[in-house]
Design an enzyme around this catalytic site. Structure first.
Site, PDB file in Angstrom:
ATOM      1  N   HIS A   1      25.395 -38.928  -6.254  1.00 30.25           N
ATOM      2  CA  HIS A   1      26.853 -38.934  -6.371  1.00 30.25           C
ATOM      3  C   HIS A   1      27.204 -39.217  -7.837  1.00 30.25           C
ATOM      4  CE1 HIS A   1      27.633 -39.598  -1.913  1.00 30.25           C
ATOM      5  NE2 HIS A   1      26.378 -39.993  -1.992  1.00 30.25           N
TER       6      HIS A   1
ATOM      7  N   ASP B   1      32.473 -33.374  -3.688  1.00 29.82           N
ATOM      8  CA  ASP B   1      32.357 -34.025  -2.384  1.00 29.82           C
ATOM      9  C   ASP B   1      33.621 -33.743  -1.558  1.00 29.82           C
ATOM     10  OD1 ASP B   1      30.541 -36.716  -1.318  1.00 29.82           O
ATOM     11  OD2 ASP B   1      32.449 -36.285  -0.313  1.00 29.82           O
ATOM     12  N   ILE B   2      33.431 -33.457  -0.285  1.00 28.21           N
ATOM     13  CA  ILE B   2      34.546 -33.084   0.594  1.00 28.21           C
ATOM     14  C   ILE B   2      35.460 -34.286   0.881  1.00 28.21           C
ATOM     15  CG2 ILE B   2      33.508 -33.558   2.867  1.00 28.21           C
ATOM     16  CD1 ILE B   2      34.406 -30.702   3.665  1.00 28.21           C
TER      17      ILE B   2
ATOM     18  N   ASN C   1      22.136 -42.910  -2.340  1.00 27.70           N
ATOM     19  CA  ASN C   1      21.974 -43.651  -1.098  1.00 27.70           C
ATOM     20  C   ASN C   1      20.673 -43.185  -0.459  1.00 27.70           C
ATOM     21  OD1 ASN C   1      24.509 -44.906  -1.433  1.00 27.70           O
ATOM     22  ND2 ASN C   1      25.544 -43.155  -0.496  1.00 27.70           N
TER      23      ASN C   1
ATOM     24  N   HIS D   1      20.462 -36.251  -2.809  1.00 25.76           N
ATOM     25  CA  HIS D   1      21.666 -35.968  -3.603  1.00 25.76           C
ATOM     26  C   HIS D   1      22.063 -37.194  -4.397  1.00 25.76           C
ATOM     27  CE1 HIS D   1      22.922 -37.419   0.378  1.00 25.76           C
ATOM     28  NE2 HIS D   1      23.961 -37.985  -0.233  1.00 25.76           N
TER      29      HIS D   1
ATOM     30  N   GLY E   1      22.561 -46.257   3.258  1.00 21.36           N
ATOM     31  CA  GLY E   1      23.813 -45.561   3.545  1.00 21.36           C
ATOM     32  C   GLY E   1      23.727 -44.050   3.431  1.00 21.36           C
ATOM     33  N   GLN E   2      22.503 -43.501   3.475  1.00 21.09           N
ATOM     34  CA  GLN E   2      22.355 -42.044   3.368  1.00 21.09           C
ATOM     35  C   GLN E   2      22.732 -41.378   4.689  1.00 21.09           C
ATOM     36  OE1 GLN E   2      18.425 -40.710   2.235  1.00 21.09           O
ATOM     37  NE2 GLN E   2      19.068 -38.566   2.078  1.00 21.09           N
TER      38      GLN E   2
HETATM   39  P1  5GP Z   1      25.516 -39.895   1.652  1.00 24.36           P
HETATM   40  O1  5GP Z   1      26.257 -40.874   2.500  1.00 24.36           O
HETATM   41  O2  5GP Z   1      24.466 -39.158   2.436  1.00 24.36           O
HETATM   42  O3  5GP Z   1      24.970 -40.495   0.389  1.00 24.36           O
HETATM   43  O4  5GP Z   1      26.581 -38.854   1.132  1.00 24.36           O
HETATM   44  C1  5GP Z   1      26.883 -37.666   1.781  1.00 24.36           C
HETATM   45  C2  5GP Z   1      28.142 -37.144   1.146  1.00 24.36           C
HETATM   46  O5  5GP Z   1      28.310 -35.792   1.541  1.00 24.36           O
HETATM   47  C3  5GP Z   1      29.416 -37.887   1.569  1.00 24.36           C
HETATM   48  O6  5GP Z   1      30.071 -38.423   0.423  1.00 24.36           O
HETATM   49  C4  5GP Z   1      30.253 -36.807   2.251  1.00 24.36           C
HETATM   50  O7  5GP Z   1      31.632 -36.923   1.986  1.00 24.36           O
HETATM   51  C5  5GP Z   1      29.674 -35.526   1.683  1.00 24.36           C
HETATM   52  N1  5GP Z   1      29.781 -34.373   2.580  1.00 24.36           N
HETATM   53  C6  5GP Z   1      29.483 -34.350   3.920  1.00 24.36           C
HETATM   54  N2  5GP Z   1      29.660 -33.114   4.406  1.00 24.36           N
HETATM   55  C7  5GP Z   1      30.082 -32.330   3.364  1.00 24.36           C
HETATM   56  C8  5GP Z   1      30.428 -30.953   3.251  1.00 24.36           C
HETATM   57  O8  5GP Z   1      30.382 -30.176   4.216  1.00 24.36           O
HETATM   58  N3  5GP Z   1      30.805 -30.506   2.018  1.00 24.36           N
HETATM   59  C9  5GP Z   1      30.873 -31.344   0.935  1.00 24.36           C
HETATM   60  N4  5GP Z   1      31.274 -30.803  -0.226  1.00 24.36           N
HETATM   61  N5  5GP Z   1      30.540 -32.651   1.007  1.00 24.36           N
HETATM   62  C10 5GP Z   1      30.152 -33.138   2.204  1.00 24.36           C
END
Ligand code: 5GP
Ligand code: ZN
Length: 113
Positions: free
Chosen positions: A101, A30-31, A86, A99, A92-93
């Site tokens: 985590h 994760d970034i 999420n 995906h 919180g998605q």
């Molecule tokens: P969500 O909130 O949808 O469950 O999680 C999305 C996740 O994607 C977040 O933890 C966010 O930091 C990660 N993320 C968003 N953009 C990028 C990206 O360009 N590269 C990577 N490696 N992770 C990302």
């Protein structure tokens, strides 16, 4: 999905730090990590969210979770870890490509915010 961030990561259009890849799934860091170990594990097929999952995907999702177990073992998360999905706006998605985590390396709190 041409405008999907994670599909672009799958196609290498956007670079990522990969942990594991095969023909069905991809795992990458994760970034914006929320824990010392924070990996995202995704199916390569574009599935919008857990709520959009079809019964035909159930084998794939079981397979993906087996790989989460293997990755956690390889990274020596022997004291435990957390797997989070999420789903949707209230879940919180933020990225509309299914995906999971994988979070580890610190004690997790409960309940989540
Ligand atoms: P969500 O909130 O949808 O469950 O999680 C999305 C996740 O994607 C977040 O933890 C966010 O930091 C990660 N993320 C968003 N953009 C990028 C990206 O360009 N590269 C990577 N490696 N992770 C990302
Ligand atoms: Zn996608």
């Amino acid at each position: 999905m041409s405008d999907c961030l994670f599909c672009k990561i799958v196609s290498n259009e956007i670079p990522s730090k990969k942990v594991y890849e095969d023909d069905r799934i991809l795992a990458f860091y994760d970034i914006n990590p929320a824990a010392p170990v924070h990996i995202l594990v995704i199916p390569k097929e574009h599935i919008e969210s857990l709520a959009a999952l079809q019964d035909e995907h159930l084998g794939l999702i079981g397979y993906l979770h087996g790989k989460i177990r293997d990755i956690a073992r390889d990274l020596k998360l022997a004291d435990g870890y957390r797997v989070v999905n999420n789903c949707g706006k209230e879940g919180g998605q933020e990225v509309g490509h299914l995906h999971f985590h994988l979070l580890g390396g610190r004690k997790m709190l409960w309940p989540p915010g």
